[in-house]
Scaffold this active site. Structure first.
Site, short mmCIF file in Angstrom:
data_model
loop_
_atom_site.label_atom_id
_atom_site.label_comp_id
_atom_site.label_asym_id
_atom_site.label_seq_id
_atom_site.Cartn_x
_atom_site.Cartn_y
_atom_site.Cartn_z
N ARG A 136 0.74 -1.20 0.02
CA ARG A 136 0.06 0.03 -0.07
C ARG A 136 0.70 1.22 -0.05
NH1 ARG A 136 -2.72 -4.30 1.88
NH2 ARG A 136 -4.84 -4.42 1.86
N GLY A 189 -1.69 -11.78 -5.57
CA GLY A 189 -3.10 -11.45 -5.85
C GLY A 189 -3.07 -10.03 -5.42
N SER A 198 -11.55 -8.20 -0.07
CA SER A 198 -11.09 -6.60 0.23
C SER A 198 -10.24 -6.15 -0.70
CB SER A 198 -10.88 -6.38 1.56
OG SER A 198 -9.57 -7.00 2.03
N SER A 225 -12.65 -9.32 5.91
CA SER A 225 -11.29 -8.92 5.79
C SER A 225 -11.23 -7.38 6.04
CB SER A 225 -10.31 -9.35 4.64
OG SER A 225 -10.15 -10.75 4.63
N ASP A 249 -5.35 -14.81 6.70
CA ASP A 249 -3.99 -15.31 6.75
C ASP A 249 -3.57 -16.01 7.82
OD1 ASP A 249 -3.78 -14.46 4.12
OD2 ASP A 249 -2.80 -12.64 4.49
N LYS A 292 -6.31 -19.41 -2.63
CA LYS A 292 -4.98 -18.65 -2.34
C LYS A 292 -3.98 -19.32 -3.12
CE LYS A 292 -6.41 -15.73 0.84
NZ LYS A 292 -6.09 -14.38 0.81
N ARG A 321 2.78 -19.92 3.04
CA ARG A 321 2.15 -20.07 4.51
C ARG A 321 2.07 -21.57 4.99
NH1 ARG A 321 1.22 -14.95 5.87
NH2 ARG A 321 0.46 -13.48 4.23
N LYS A 367 8.09 -15.90 -1.30
CA LYS A 367 6.83 -15.02 -1.63
C LYS A 367 6.91 -13.75 -0.58
CE LYS A 367 2.14 -15.55 -3.62
NZ LYS A 367 1.56 -14.41 -3.00
#
Length: 421
Positions: free
Chosen positions: A25, A73, A143, A170, A300, A327, A375, A401
């Site tokens: 972001r 994503g 989201s 989310s 997550d 995912k 993950r 990643k």
């Protein structure tokens, strides 16, 4: 690369890497502002994808720039509206399962707004003019679609409104987006149905530092909660990151009180009788507790929670988790596969996991597939600390990643691993 872990408890202090969600972001906002300094920036493959794509939007001489999103994503969904606002569209590519992940909320809007889109041979092409106005979309898919619009709509000449047609999941990721927008001088106003976004705005450069990542910290908290002497340092307890709730949820799993005052999303204790009504095989002995968590607001956290639950003294229900099937892997199936192979008791259902803890540890002595999911690989590594025999994880390089130094940090805490390939 395959990693073979000799089971041992971890010990020491660890500061997780910078927040991937916040890094995405801040990078986008800084590029739109044309400047500003971002310190402590993550350098994972996903973040490299966002930096690469923002550079292509800025520098490419092509009418529709080619944007390689890797397996990210967030990069793909954040930048589709941004590319329309800045360059009249773009051509998006990716790897792994990325281009299979659903984009229908955008496609429905594009059909309504007269924006061209075509997905063919692994390339998504969008072109047209993003116009101000009303944007209605579901809140229970991802989201990321909302975040993409929140970045793009302020750049348009007129005012716009985002209207949610279903409850928002989310949600803290949207609040994280709005927090970054405010830092860069962009005004977004909450309404009863969504957000009002004034047009004609400009991003203003500012300096910002990226916080440590709560979603990555969750793996180390899970290690601490399952017997390792690990101290997680450098965390902002007042962070906007929703995954900070791992502290509360972890204390529930360990049947401990909490006093930090961090908001719990949704939880409830489940009695043995209620557990049986849910068709979960709970033994009528000394189970300490059974806990049900609604993970729709923090998806997550499912892998570290699952590793924690596999070793708890009780049963763990991870509810409202169907979105995890889209995912990097079908993450519900992958969790059940990996933990089940290690010897845990995991029941996979369409939109949840039921995990019956084995507090005395897991057998191990097997090879598990990372499913090319960062993950899942980290989850397996944490669960392996409580296995009786060595565990091999295939495709272990996938941690790059989001957490490129995971294996080095694991070793720094005393983890014993052997790399192959």
């Amino acid at each position: 690369m395959n990693v073979t872990i000799t089971p041992t408890l971890l010990k020491g202090a660890i500061t997780p890497p910078p927040s991937k969600s916040q890094s995405h972001r801040l990078i986008i906002a800084a590029e739109l502002a044309g400047g500003g300094s971002i310190s402590n920036l993550a350098d994972s493959q996903d973040i490299q994808a966002t930096r690469r794509c923002m550079a292509a939007l800025r520098e490419s001489g092509e009418e529709l720039p080619l944007l390689d999103c890797g397996e990210s994503g967030s990069t793909l969904r954040f930048l589709i509206p941004v590319a329309l606002a800045l360059r009249g569209g773009g051509r998006f590519t990716g790897r792994g399962r990325l281009m299979e992940r659903p984009q229908k909320p955008y496609f429905d809007l594009f059909a309504e707004k007269g924006i061209f889109y075509e997905q063919k041979d692994g390339v998504l092409t969008v072109s047209g003019r993003l116009m101000p106005g009303r944007y209605a979309l579901r809140g229970d898919v991802s989201s990321q679609f909302i975040t993409g619009l929140l970045y793009a709509l302020p750049l348009l000449e007129g005012d716009s409104e985002i209207v949610l047609t279903t409850p928002l999941e989310s949600r803290d990721y949207v609040y994280l987006t709005i927090d970054v927008l405010k830092r860069f001088g962009v005004d977004v106003r909450r309404t009863g149905e969504g957000w009002y976004v004034p047009g004609g705005q400009s991003y203003r450069a500012c300096d910002a530092a990226v916080e440590a990542d709560w979603s990555q910290a969750a793996f180390w908290y899970a290690a601490a909660g399952t017997g390792s002497d690990v101290e997680v340092t450098g965390m902002n307890l007042k962070s906007v990151q929703g995954d900070r709730v791992i502290l509360e949820w972890g204390r529930m799993i360990n049947n401990e009180p909490w006093t930090d005052g961090i908001t719990v999303l949704v939880w409830k204790e489940v009695s043995e009788e209620a557990a049986r009504e849910k068709a979960a095989p709970i033994a009528p002995d000394s189970r300490a507790c059974s806990v049900s968590l609604d993970v729709s607001q923090a998806p997550d956290l499912v892998p570290p929670l699952a590793a924690w639950g596999a070793l708890m003294n009780g049963a763990l229900y991870l509810e409202n988790a169907a979105r995890l099937r889209m995912k990097e892997s079908d993450r519900l199936a992958a969790v059940a596969d990996v933990l089940g192979t290690l010897g845990a008791e995991v029941h996979e259902e369409p939109d949840r996991l039921v995990i019956i803890g084995k507090p005395n540890g897991l057998p191990g002595g097997v090879t598990v597939d990372s499913h090319n999911d960062h993950r899942i690989a980290m989850m397996a590594a944490i669960a392996a600390t409580r296995c009786q025999e060595a565990v091999t994880i295939t495709g272990a390089e996938c941690v790059a990643k989001s957490y490129p130094n995971f294996w080095e940090d694991y070793e720094a805490l005393g983890g014993v691993i052997r790399r192959e390939g």
